[in-house]
Scaffold this active site. Sequence first.
Site, PDB file in Angstrom:
ATOM      1  N   HIS A  39     -14.145 -37.263  17.143  1.00  0.00           N
ATOM      2  CA  HIS A  39     -12.887 -37.980  17.050  1.00  0.00           C
ATOM      3  C   HIS A  39     -11.779 -36.949  16.885  1.00  0.00           C
ATOM      4  O   HIS A  39     -11.710 -36.283  15.861  1.00  0.00           O
ATOM      5  CB  HIS A  39     -12.966 -38.913  15.830  1.00  0.00           C
ATOM      6  CG  HIS A  39     -11.751 -39.717  15.598  1.00  0.00           C
ATOM      7  ND1 HIS A  39     -11.330 -40.683  16.485  1.00  0.00           N
ATOM      8  CD2 HIS A  39     -10.854 -39.718  14.594  1.00  0.00           C
ATOM      9  CE1 HIS A  39     -10.227 -41.244  16.025  1.00  0.00           C
ATOM     10  NE2 HIS A  39      -9.913 -40.670  14.876  1.00  0.00           N
ATOM     11  N   ASP A  65      -8.677 -39.025  21.192  1.00  0.00           N
ATOM     12  CA  ASP A  65      -9.487 -39.943  20.389  1.00  0.00           C
ATOM     13  C   ASP A  65     -10.994 -39.759  20.557  1.00  0.00           C
ATOM     14  O   ASP A  65     -11.683 -39.538  19.586  1.00  0.00           O
ATOM     15  CB  ASP A  65      -9.133 -41.407  20.667  1.00  0.00           C
ATOM     16  CG  ASP A  65      -8.314 -41.990  19.535  1.00  0.00           C
ATOM     17  OD1 ASP A  65      -7.930 -41.215  18.651  1.00  0.00           O
ATOM     18  OD2 ASP A  65      -8.074 -43.201  19.536  1.00  0.00           O
ATOM     19  N   ARG A  73      -2.954 -16.743   4.060  1.00  0.00           N
ATOM     20  CA  ARG A  73      -1.583 -16.251   4.145  1.00  0.00           C
ATOM     21  C   ARG A  73      -1.455 -15.064   5.086  1.00  0.00           C
ATOM     22  O   ARG A  73      -0.397 -14.791   5.610  1.00  0.00           O
ATOM     23  CB  ARG A  73      -1.077 -15.856   2.745  1.00  0.00           C
ATOM     24  CG  ARG A  73      -1.080 -17.005   1.736  1.00  0.00           C
ATOM     25  CD  ARG A  73      -0.128 -18.094   2.139  1.00  0.00           C
ATOM     26  NE  ARG A  73       1.246 -17.653   2.085  1.00  0.00           N
ATOM     27  CZ  ARG A  73       2.027 -17.785   1.018  1.00  0.00           C
ATOM     28  NH1 ARG A  73       1.581 -18.379  -0.058  1.00  0.00           N
ATOM     29  NH2 ARG A  73       3.257 -17.335   1.044  1.00  0.00           N
TER      30      ARG A  73
END
Lengths: 338, 90
Positions: free
Chosen positions: A149, A188, A254
């Site tokens: 999905h 989807d 980061r």
Amino acid sequence: MSIEKIQIITKENISVQQLFEAPLKFTSMNGETGWNNLIVDGNIHRPQLALAGFTELFTSQRVQMLGNTEMYYLKSLDLEARMTAFINIADRNVPCLILTNNHELQPELLNIANEHNISVLQTPFETTKAIHMVSEYLDDQFAQQGVIHGSFVDVYGVGVLFVGRSGIGKSEIALDLVERGHRLVADDVVMLTKKRDTVLMGTGTSLVKHFMEIRGLGIIDVRQMFGIRAIRFQKRLEILVELEDWDPTKEYDRTGLDESPRSVMGVEVSAVKLPIFPGKNITVISEVIALNYLLRTYGYNAPKEFANKLREEIERRAKNTSSAVDQRIVSYFQSDQE
Amino acid sequence: MIETDITVVNRAGVHTRPAAMIVKLAAQFKSDIYLTGDNQLRINAKSIIGVMTLAAAQGTILHLTVSGEDETAAVDKLSELFASGFGEHL
């Protein structure tokens, strides 16, 4: 859906008719005889020894390919010996025979094939090429497939798959990317096919194609709306973007120095975890993710380059004790006032 | 995690309108809800495109998999919705 929970589908068999319908220029020599026979093995066999009488290790469940060697051998035998040799293979539940180089089966042998309900297919390709093409087709048919999905988009030629909880905005990001000239592969319901254990190819389902649901709008057809340049049918999966709600207690990457690939159906795929909060332009970030991936693929790793520069600078400062070090890129602005 | 089979009873099958009803109902629950159709595809029941991909005709048995804090309620409500035939001809 989380990546660990992908349901994997594998085909157990395909019918000879399916093989016949593959784009490999087959013609059938005996109509639809044996079209319901099942092929359960993705490998191909050349039954030379079996024709010669050694049938002990004959892998008869495989597709049998008869090329020059087999056909000229059969031709060299007299009628009776030829029929005996052919029965050696026909008698063992062979699903189908493929004759390469447009070879034809002698009428008496074709009769035997019909009696044993074996499909006889002909192809104009020469044997080595035909083996390659048929085994590539069978490999694809017997490959592992998974359903996930998510939204799958080609961004600057990089296959980016967005996953995340229902309603987080995967389709909206895909639509935004399409607006900016990228191409939608599937929304989807994304089907992934594993190729040669190292590559995952993604595509949509034949029913959905390029339909998409946008919350509040309903169903739209991206192909009709944005045209043929906005879609494509297949793309290799290269980056997995996991969208999640911003969690202030969680640590996010980061520097980008730690590449953390994820295993999707046993294939390593670059992955990025992207926290979402209002005002964050995920589309632009997705483009940057794709560009960064391209840079890395072509040998430039921005975090590493920066880390190297920093290391050099630290070394230089350690040696050079003079205090006045210019921090600017441009050390002297002549009279340029622009 | 709860797993159960549910049958499509209405004559027209799971077409667009029932699919929307399923998705709307599924979205009310926090649990992960999946439906597996006879084409072996397991799809997220909160995605309308996904549910329509099942193309489930009358008589199709769908496999429902629910896991999460409100799984019992989700299974009950969804089973009820399927049994009611989405308010259509049976």
